[in-house]
Design an enzyme around this catalytic site. Structure first.
Site, PDB file in Angstrom:
ATOM      1  N   LYS A 128       0.804  -1.213   0.000  1.00 38.86           N
ATOM      2  CA  LYS A 128       0.000   0.000   0.000  1.00 38.86           C
ATOM      3  C   LYS A 128       0.844   1.273   0.000  1.00 38.86           C
ATOM      4  CE  LYS A 128      -3.791  -2.408   2.295  1.00 38.86           C
ATOM      5  NZ  LYS A 128      -4.588  -2.575   3.516  1.00 38.86           N
ATOM      6  N   SER A 135      13.170  -3.793  -2.959  1.00 39.68           N
ATOM      7  CA  SER A 135      12.169  -4.318  -3.875  1.00 39.68           C
ATOM      8  C   SER A 135      12.846  -5.144  -4.970  1.00 39.68           C
ATOM      9  CB  SER A 135      11.315  -3.186  -4.445  1.00 39.68           C
ATOM     10  OG  SER A 135      10.026  -3.676  -4.782  1.00 39.68           O
TER      11      SER A 135
END
Length: 604
Positions: free
Chosen positions: A212, A405
């Site tokens: 999110k 990431s």
């Protein structure tokens, strides 16, 4: 006979004015074109000759020319990249003359045992690179002091906070009497684009898999509580490294340093001196006199200063035959396709495959400095690293400023992972974001879009038309599938459960020190430690260190730097506003499913 005479008569006729005019004009044009071609060819030949002479001159003038009683000057005011770019000319702001971390560390290591180098003169007004890069340089300087017994003097007209972090390791920290020293703590500033997008009538359609915070800037106008908590944890972890190192060098407690920052007590050079943050207030010429005194030079003598770039050129290159530990650099955004700048999956795989198929290469250190990017490219690279392991190569990851990431994705299946304590890593998650400019085009510009299609989704939603319900569902399903693959890769590589990886994943970023506790990395340390670990895993006692991919000739690099040059010029002109420009670019240029840092933020 008359026919034979006629041409003779025509030839002897006087030339008309119009014919003479066009003959002169056309002749001049041909001459002009030929002259330009000749001048162009001569110019190219002269340019190539200059290149050859400069390269020859550079090699002959720098190799083995370190004078006795020399001082290594480390000017770290520019940007610091993982690897140096050797360009012998100064092209101003339009070509980024970056300093390479590889050169800086090599220079410090060599200077430690070089009898001709008596000390280091450190200029660190504002240091490029992220916290982990600065930590690596500072640790190397600290080791230089301890191992060599040589001096380090640091001087600046003013110190930014990161500049002072490096300077604080010096034997003497010197500040201009009219200068400044910033000590205020770390802050993350995140740009939110919701109101801008609303004003422009641009809709952003977002799909995410437990990620999110990555997309908050596009539908909120401030941080959510969860995002604020994770960034607060990260900032405090990075600041703890700063406090620990400065406290040890300056012999000032962490509590006192925090008190100085909280109350802005260091608001003048005199206060910096009174607080023992610096050792002396001095001008540049006075600092040079101090260095001359340290070197026992006479009044008319000048210190032999040598820059990092020139000093590195003087270091003898080691023979690269025999067993090798390869250091393979992966820095920049991760993208699909081919390119020599950044981490492009096809180029990476091609070059990485050459390395692990080299029979002399016994182990590989993958040096990662990346905020992530394309999820597909990250998966392809991760798969190729697995192939290298199957080929019998030991893989150790060394993390730089970022391995987040996609940067963590390509690291997670290594045999061993080493990070700096202030590396920014984790951020395990993926998202997809498609901006729809249909309202903007209609309401702000007056352009409307219409279409015909053979099937219901022949022209799927995108920039010109929004996703429909089915397209949104399909994209969300794809995101969740890719996230599941990502967490499975991490779980397998780190020998963890998928449930646990998901609990510490969901896009959250961690400092290297916290990642160690969570099991995302194995050890805290530098690139050198990663090299030593790789050699140990491959059971090597005698080996050479080779660096890949091979760097291009500087001339080829110069002619392929158009985009980087434009970006450097824009960055210089826009200053802090560059980050606004860069953020809007990211909104408009998102392609495919992304495994990248949750947001663009600046550390101040």
């Amino acid at each position: 006979m008359n026919e034979n005479i006629q041409p003779q008569q025509q030839h002897n006729q006087p030339e008309t004015r119009s014919r003479k005019f066009w003959r002169v004009v056309l002749g001049s044009m041909v001459g002009f074109v030929l002259a330009n071609i000749i001048v162009g060819i001569l110019g190219i030949l002269m340019f190539l000759g200059m290149i050859a002479s400069f390269e020859k001159m550079g090699k002959s003038s720098t190799s083995g020319t370190v004078k006795d009683n020399s001082v290594l000057v480390m000017d770290l005011s520019g940007s610091i990249e993982e690897r140096a770019t050797d360009i012998p000319f100064d092209f101003g702001p339009y070509v980024d003359q970056s300093t390479g971390l590889d050169n800086i560390l090599a220079a410090i290591e060599s200077a430690t045992s070089d009898p001709k180098i008596k000390g280091i003169y450190l200029k660190s007004q504002s240091v490029g690179g992220g916290p982990a890069t600065q930590k690596a340089i500072r640790d190397a300087l600290s080791e230089f002091k301890k191992s060599s017994g040589k001096f380090i003097y640091a001087y600046s007209d003013l110190y930014t906070q990161n500049g002072y972090y490096l300077a604080s390791v010096a034997d003497k920290v010197l500040l201009n009497p009219s200068g400044d020293l910033a000590l205020k703590g770390y802050a993350f500033q995140v740009m939110f684009y919701k109101n801008l997008l609303d004003k422009l009538d641009i809709d952003v359609q977002i799909c995410h898999g437990q990620f999110k915070s990555a997309v908050e800037p596009y539908f909120l106008d401030k941080m959510s509580d969860a995002n604020r908590e994770q960034l607060s944890t990260l900032a405090n972890s990075l600041w703890a490294v700063f406090l620990q190192d400065v406290s040890k060098s300056r012999k000032i407690s962490a509590d006192e340093l925090n008190n100085i920052a909280d109350n802005l007590l260091c608001s003048s050079p005199k206060e910096a001196l009174n607080l023992k943050l610096v050792d002396k207030l001095a001008y540049a010429d006075e600092v040079e006199q101090m260095i001359k005194t340290k070197l026992n030079l006479g009044a008319d003598d000048k210190p032999n200063y040598i820059s990092v770039g020139n000093y590195v050129k003087s270091i003898d290159k080691k023979n690269e035959n025999g067993n090798k530990v390869a250091v393979f650099y992966a820095f920049g955004e991760i993208r699909d396709g081919k390119n020599d700048s950044g981490i492009y999956s096809e180029t990476f795989i091609k070059e990485f495959r050459k390395v692990y198929k080299d029979k002399d290469v016994k182990a590989i250190v993958l040096r990662v400095n990346s905020p992530g990017g394309s999820a597909l490219a990250s998966e392809n690279i991760c798969h190729e690293i697995e192939n290298a392991k199957k080929a019998g190569k030991k893989i150790v990851v060394s993390m730089g400023d970022y391995a987040a990431s996609g940067g963590y994705y390509i690291s997670c299946n290594a045999d061993y992972i080493i990070a700096e304590p202030n590396t920014i890593t984790g951020s395990i998650g993926v998202f997809g974001m498609i901006p729809s400019a249909q309202k903007f085009l209609k309401n702000k510009v007056g352009i409307t879009i219409d279409k015909v299609e053979t099937n219901q989704h022949s022209a799927p939603g995108g920039v010109y038309t929004p996703l429909d319900e089915l397209e949104g569902e399909r994209m969300q399903a794809s995101i969740e599938e890719i996230y599941a693959t990502f967490t499975k890769r991490v779980a397998d590589g780190r020998k963890l459960t998928v449930t646990y990886v998901d609990s510490i994943g969901q896009g959250r970023v961690w400092a290297g020190s916290d990642a160690l506790k969570l099991g995302l990395v194995d050890e805290i340390g530098s690139l050198d430690k990663a090299i030593q670990k790789a050699a140990a895993l491959a059971q090597l006692s005698d080996y050479k260190i080779c660096r890949y991919p091979a760097q291009k000739n500087w001339v080829s690099m110069l002619f392929s730097m158009k985009d980087d040059a434009v970006d450097a010029a824009v960055r210089q002109r826009m200053g802090q506003f560059y980050y606004l420009f860069d953020g809007i670019q990211q909104v408009l240029n998102q392609e495919g499913v992304q495994a990248r840092m949750p947001m663009t933020f600046t550390i101040e």
